[in-house]
Design a protein around this motif. Structure first.
Motif, PDB file in Angstrom:
ATOM      1  N   CYS A 168       0.850  -1.203   0.000  1.00 55.94           N
ATOM      2  CA  CYS A 168       0.000   0.000   0.000  1.00 55.94           C
ATOM      3  C   CYS A 168       0.876   1.240   0.000  1.00 55.94           C
ATOM      4  CB  CYS A 168      -0.889  -0.007   1.236  1.00 55.94           C
ATOM      5  SG  CYS A 168       0.082   0.071   2.759  1.00 55.94           S
ATOM      6  N   LYS A 169       0.277   2.401   0.199  1.00 51.31           N
ATOM      7  CA  LYS A 169       1.116   3.596   0.105  1.00 51.31           C
ATOM      8  C   LYS A 169       2.075   3.731   1.293  1.00 51.31           C
ATOM      9  CE  LYS A 169      -2.503   7.084   1.181  1.00 51.31           C
ATOM     10  NZ  LYS A 169      -3.784   6.399   1.123  1.00 51.31           N
ATOM     11  N   GLU A 170       1.857   2.938   2.329  1.00 55.19           N
ATOM     12  CA  GLU A 170       2.810   2.929   3.450  1.00 55.19           C
ATOM     13  C   GLU A 170       4.083   2.147   3.101  1.00 55.19           C
ATOM     14  OE1 GLU A 170       2.138   4.802   5.982  1.00 55.19           O
ATOM     15  OE2 GLU A 170       0.155   5.176   5.068  1.00 55.19           O
ATOM     16  N   CYS A 171       3.888   0.939   2.543  1.00 57.36           N
ATOM     17  CA  CYS A 171       5.064   0.074   2.373  1.00 57.36           C
ATOM     18  C   CYS A 171       5.600   0.010   0.946  1.00 57.36           C
ATOM     19  CB  CYS A 171       4.759  -1.341   2.878  1.00 57.36           C
ATOM     20  SG  CYS A 171       3.272  -2.100   2.193  1.00 57.36           S
ATOM     21  N   ARG A 172       4.796   0.414  -0.029  1.00 53.38           N
ATOM     22  CA  ARG A 172       5.270   0.283  -1.405  1.00 53.38           C
ATOM     23  C   ARG A 172       6.483   1.172  -1.698  1.00 53.38           C
ATOM     24  NH1 ARG A 172       2.514  -0.183  -6.841  1.00 53.38           N
ATOM     25  NH2 ARG A 172       0.568  -0.430  -5.755  1.00 53.38           N
ATOM     26  N   PRO A 173       6.523   2.432  -1.203  1.00 52.08           N
ATOM     27  CA  PRO A 173       7.671   3.297  -1.543  1.00 52.08           C
ATOM     28  C   PRO A 173       9.017   2.679  -1.193  1.00 52.08           C
ATOM     29  CG  PRO A 173       5.912   4.602  -0.585  1.00 52.08           C
ATOM     30  CD  PRO A 173       5.491   3.163  -0.446  1.00 52.08           C
ATOM     31  N   ALA A 174       9.124   2.046  -0.038  1.00 52.54           N
ATOM     32  CA  ALA A 174      10.417   1.462   0.347  1.00 52.54           C
ATOM     33  C   ALA A 174      10.765   0.298  -0.568  1.00 52.54           C
ATOM     34  CB  ALA A 174      10.368   1.000   1.805  1.00 52.54           C
ATOM     35  N   TYR A 175       9.758  -0.495  -0.920  1.00 51.02           N
ATOM     36  CA  TYR A 175      10.007  -1.608  -1.834  1.00 51.02           C
ATOM     37  C   TYR A 175      10.408  -1.081  -3.203  1.00 51.02           C
ATOM     38  CZ  TYR A 175       9.295  -5.346  -5.132  1.00 51.02           C
ATOM     39  OH  TYR A 175       9.481  -6.238  -6.137  1.00 51.02           O
ATOM     40  N   ARG A 176       9.685  -0.078  -3.651  1.00 55.25           N
ATOM     41  CA  ARG A 176       9.962   0.518  -4.953  1.00 55.25           C
ATOM     42  C   ARG A 176      11.419   0.986  -5.016  1.00 55.25           C
ATOM     43  NH1 ARG A 176       9.537   5.355  -7.711  1.00 55.25           N
ATOM     44  NH2 ARG A 176       8.297   5.323  -9.639  1.00 55.25           N
ATOM     45  N   ALA A 177      11.865   1.621  -3.955  1.00 57.76           N
ATOM     46  CA  ALA A 177      13.238   2.128  -3.918  1.00 57.76           C
ATOM     47  C   ALA A 177      14.240   0.968  -3.958  1.00 57.76           C
ATOM     48  CB  ALA A 177      13.448   2.979  -2.671  1.00 57.76           C
ATOM     49  N   ALA A 178      13.960  -0.095  -3.194  1.00 63.34           N
ATOM     50  CA  ALA A 178      14.868  -1.246  -3.170  1.00 63.34           C
ATOM     51  C   ALA A 178      14.931  -1.907  -4.545  1.00 63.34           C
ATOM     52  CB  ALA A 178      14.397  -2.256  -2.115  1.00 63.34           C
ATOM     53  N   LEU A 179      13.782  -2.009  -5.178  1.00 63.48           N
ATOM     54  CA  LEU A 179      13.716  -2.627  -6.502  1.00 63.48           C
ATOM     55  C   LEU A 179      14.478  -1.774  -7.518  1.00 63.48           C
ATOM     56  CD1 LEU A 179      12.509  -4.900  -8.269  1.00 63.48           C
ATOM     57  CD2 LEU A 179      10.504  -3.441  -8.616  1.00 63.48           C
ATOM     58  N   GLN A 180      14.259  -0.471  -7.421  1.00 63.71           N
ATOM     59  CA  GLN A 180      14.930   0.451  -8.333  1.00 63.71           C
ATOM     60  C   GLN A 180      16.450   0.316  -8.221  1.00 63.71           C
ATOM     61  OE1 GLN A 180      13.195   4.242  -7.479  1.00 63.71           O
ATOM     62  NE2 GLN A 180      12.460   4.490  -9.589  1.00 63.71           N
ATOM     63  N   GLU A 181      16.918   0.235  -7.006  1.00 67.27           N
ATOM     64  CA  GLU A 181      18.360   0.122  -6.801  1.00 67.27           C
ATOM     65  C   GLU A 181      18.888  -1.155  -7.462  1.00 67.27           C
ATOM     66  OE1 GLU A 181      19.657   1.235  -2.833  1.00 67.27           O
ATOM     67  OE2 GLU A 181      21.258  -0.267  -3.068  1.00 67.27           O
ATOM     68  N   PHE A 182      18.146  -2.244  -7.287  1.00 70.08           N
ATOM     69  CA  PHE A 182      18.527  -3.513  -7.911  1.00 70.08           C
ATOM     70  C   PHE A 182      18.518  -3.387  -9.437  1.00 70.08           C
ATOM     71  CE2 PHE A 182      17.133  -7.395 -10.015  1.00 70.08           C
ATOM     72  CZ  PHE A 182      18.089  -8.313  -9.596  1.00 70.08           C
ATOM     73  N   LEU A 183      17.460  -2.821  -9.973  1.00 72.48           N
ATOM     74  CA  LEU A 183      17.290  -2.758 -11.432  1.00 72.48           C
ATOM     75  C   LEU A 183      18.340  -1.852 -12.085  1.00 72.48           C
ATOM     76  CD1 LEU A 183      13.370  -2.543 -11.623  1.00 72.48           C
ATOM     77  CD2 LEU A 183      14.781  -4.544 -12.146  1.00 72.48           C
ATOM     78  N   ARG A 184      18.735  -0.802 -11.378  1.00 70.75           N
ATOM     79  CA  ARG A 184      19.736   0.124 -11.942  1.00 70.75           C
ATOM     80  C   ARG A 184      21.066  -0.583 -12.179  1.00 70.75           C
ATOM     81  NH1 ARG A 184      17.983   4.589  -7.842  1.00 70.75           N
ATOM     82  NH2 ARG A 184      16.306   5.622  -9.024  1.00 70.75           N
ATOM     83  N   GLY A 185      21.300  -1.688 -11.480  1.00 70.13           N
ATOM     84  CA  GLY A 185      22.550  -2.415 -11.651  1.00 70.13           C
ATOM     85  C   GLY A 185      22.513  -3.424 -12.789  1.00 70.13           C
ATOM     86  N   LEU A 186      21.400  -3.527 -13.501  1.00 70.02           N
ATOM     87  CA  LEU A 186      21.283  -4.542 -14.558  1.00 70.02           C
ATOM     88  C   LEU A 186      21.643  -3.978 -15.925  1.00 70.02           C
ATOM     89  CD1 LEU A 186      17.911  -6.261 -13.569  1.00 70.02           C
ATOM     90  CD2 LEU A 186      20.233  -6.768 -12.769  1.00 70.02           C
ATOM     91  N   ASP A 187      21.835  -4.912 -16.865  1.00 75.74           N
ATOM     92  CA  ASP A 187      22.144  -4.517 -18.239  1.00 75.74           C
ATOM     93  C   ASP A 187      20.838  -4.437 -19.026  1.00 75.74           C
ATOM     94  OD1 ASP A 187      23.256  -4.122 -20.712  1.00 75.74           O
ATOM     95  OD2 ASP A 187      23.708  -6.264 -21.018  1.00 75.74           O
ATOM     96  N   LEU A 188      20.283  -3.227 -19.125  1.00 70.40           N
ATOM     97  CA  LEU A 188      18.959  -3.059 -19.745  1.00 70.40           C
ATOM     98  C   LEU A 188      19.025  -2.031 -20.865  1.00 70.40           C
ATOM     99  CD1 LEU A 188      16.957  -2.807 -16.391  1.00 70.40           C
ATOM    100  CD2 LEU A 188      17.063  -4.812 -17.903  1.00 70.40           C
ATOM    101  N   ASP A 189      18.106  -2.155 -21.833  1.00 74.21           N
ATOM    102  CA  ASP A 189      18.088  -1.168 -22.914  1.00 74.21           C
ATOM    103  C   ASP A 189      17.505   0.161 -22.397  1.00 74.21           C
ATOM    104  OD1 ASP A 189      15.316  -1.447 -22.839  1.00 74.21           O
ATOM    105  OD2 ASP A 189      15.337  -3.003 -24.367  1.00 74.21           O
ATOM    106  N   GLU A 190      17.603   1.167 -23.245  1.00 73.82           N
ATOM    107  CA  GLU A 190      17.250   2.519 -22.818  1.00 73.82           C
ATOM    108  C   GLU A 190      15.769   2.661 -22.379  1.00 73.82           C
ATOM    109  OE1 GLU A 190      19.353   4.658 -21.885  1.00 73.82           O
ATOM    110  OE2 GLU A 190      17.673   5.996 -21.390  1.00 73.82           O
ATOM    111  N   PRO A 191      14.812   2.144 -23.183  1.00 70.58           N
ATOM    112  CA  PRO A 191      13.409   2.281 -22.747  1.00 70.58           C
ATOM    113  C   PRO A 191      13.157   1.607 -21.390  1.00 70.58           C
ATOM    114  CG  PRO A 191      13.514   1.513 -25.028  1.00 70.58           C
ATOM    115  CD  PRO A 191      14.922   1.522 -24.517  1.00 70.58           C
TER     116      PRO A 191
END
Ligand code: ATP
Ligand code: MG
Length: 418
Positions: A168-191
């Motif tokens: 929910c809006k209480e817990c999703r932001p922290a998860y979103r941030a953790a996921l983002q950090e993980f995803l930024r380290g991957l080899d992904l195309d520009e889009p």
């Protein structure tokens, strides 16, 4: 010049079209028994309703909408999904001020400019249900059970249910941030890198193998849920089990639309080829506010009619649907047609299923049509019968034929059929 249905569309033709009707009926019957009222909204809406209600970052809004300008200069869009329009209607009619939840169901056509393939069309149909204005795990569970019951009533055995909670809006932001950090380290195309910044949860939904392979170690939303979301999800799961509905937890299940919170689920079938989703839905506590309404926690689903028919076909359930015809009328000549026509009408009004031979064919052609019609009885009228004031009633299964007085034939056939 001849025409074809536009790319990505097709016609439901008899007898197969009977199955589209049967699926709509089968999927909606459990809802009607559970207090859901029928709603019909327009096929097109203000474009902004979808861009705000479905979300700019979704494939639906960014790539799949049929948007056009009306003659009056307004931007309109053929509805790509049903929930936003239903929520718009609830708010417009002020139903949120009455008893809650507002429980509604619908069935209709939806439009998405997709890459057309088997099971993925640009015009498709869904049966949908929404329960607006209540936060109660029993409501989430009710909807899931009703969908499962609908599939089961159609005879489907291979439908699997996956469930997850998106927080929910209480817990999703922290998860979103953790996921983002993980995803930024991957080899992904520009889009996809852009998507990581705008809507990282949706990257989990990426179907490409080269992306999927990198997602193995991604943080899971279920490890980040707050206490309230955890308890809510446990309650939903318990209610499903108590109602005898089997499910599997899928902590990677996210859905294409931005407005989902907490419970999400998808129904899958493995006989569909390229795709497997026959239906899905979830809780969307934020949607009302996104389109200018008050906070209205809600839950809903949409089940694909076309894919459900394909799933039934894969399970061998599309046997021949017998045409229910009781009587086939065969007039031999113009005077006979004049006499038999009112009898046909009268029999139909009495509740019998009746068809007749058209086009002035001879006896042979007309009797062939009677046999092909699948009717139980033929009612044959020729000149000699008219003189005798009688009509021939032929049992098409036994070939027994008897003359019945014209004045009595309606009652006689009613008696035979009932
Ligand atoms: P998919 O992942 O297959 O694209 P979706 O998540 O876009 O599905 P929803 O928006 O949840 O689908 O719609 C609910 C159901 O409607 C789907 O499970 C599917 O059965 C059906 N559906 C969606 N898009 C199409 C389509 N283009 N053609 C046929 N059926 C569709
Ligand atoms: Mg889609």
């Amino acid at each position: 010049m001849t025409f074809q249905a536009p790319k990505g569309t097709f016609d439901w033709m008899p007898p197969r079209s009977e199955w589209a009707l049967a699926v709509r009926e089968g999927l909606s019957a459990p809802l009607r028994r559970a207090g859901y009222g029928y709603i019909e909204t327009p096929t097109f809406e203000d474009t902004a309703l979808f861009s705000r209600g479905v979300g700019e970052s979704t494939d639906i809004v960014s790539k799949e909408m049929y948007t056009f300008e009306s003659r009056g200069g307004q931007s309109l869009t053929l509805r790509p999904e049903g929930t936003a329009g239903v929520m718009r209607a609830v708010l417009e009619h002020g139903l949120q001020g009455g008893p809650l939840p507002v429980k509604l169901w619908y069935s209709g056509s939806y439009f998405r400019y997709e890459r057309a393939q088997a099971g993925r069309y640009r015009h498709f149909s869904q049966v949908g249900a929404e329960a607006v204005g209540a936060e109660d795990p029993a409501l989430d569970a009710e909807l899931i059970v009703l969908a499962a019951d609908g599939y089961a009533a159609l005879g489907l055995r291979g439908v699997r249910l996956l469930i997850n909670s998106l927080g929910c809006k209480e817990c999703r932001p922290a998860y979103r941030a953790a996921l983002q950090e993980f995803l930024r380290g991957l080899d992904l195309d520009e889009p996809t890198r852009r998507r990581v910044e705008i809507n990282p949860l949706r990257v989990l939904d990426d179907k490409r193998p080269e992306v999927r392979a990198q997602l193995t170690g991604a943080p899971l939303v279920t490890d980040h849920l707050c206490g309230a979301c955890k308890a809510y999800h446990e309650e939903v799961r318990g209610l499903l089990s108590a109602a005898g509905v089997a499910y599997a937890d899928d902590p990677r299940l996210v859905r294409g639309l931005d407005y989902y919170t907490r419970t999400t689920f998808e129904f899958l079938h493995d006989g569909l080829g390229a795709q497997s989703a026959v239906g899905g839905g979830g809780r969307y506590d934020g949607l009302s506010e996104m389109i200018g309404g008050p906070a209205l926690p809600s839950v809903g689903w949409a089940l694909g009619v076309d894919r459900t028919v394909l799933a039934m076909e894969a399970e061998g359930l599309l046997g021949e649907r017998p045409r229910h015809l009781d009587v086939f009328a065969v007039p031999l000549g113009e005077e006979a047609r004049r006499r038999i026509f009112p009898l046909v009408s009268e029999l139909r009004r009495a509740g019998l299923a009746v068809d007749m031979a058209f086009g002035g064919r001879g006896v042979k052609g007309a009797m062939k049509a009677a046999d092909r019609s699948g009717a139980r009885y033929a009612m044959i009228l020729g000149d000699r019968d008219i003189e005798a004031g009688a009509v021939q009633v032929k049992d098409l299964t036994t070939a027994d034929q008897t003359a019945v007085p014209l004045a009595e034939v309606v009652d006689v056939l009613k008696g035979k059929v009932s």
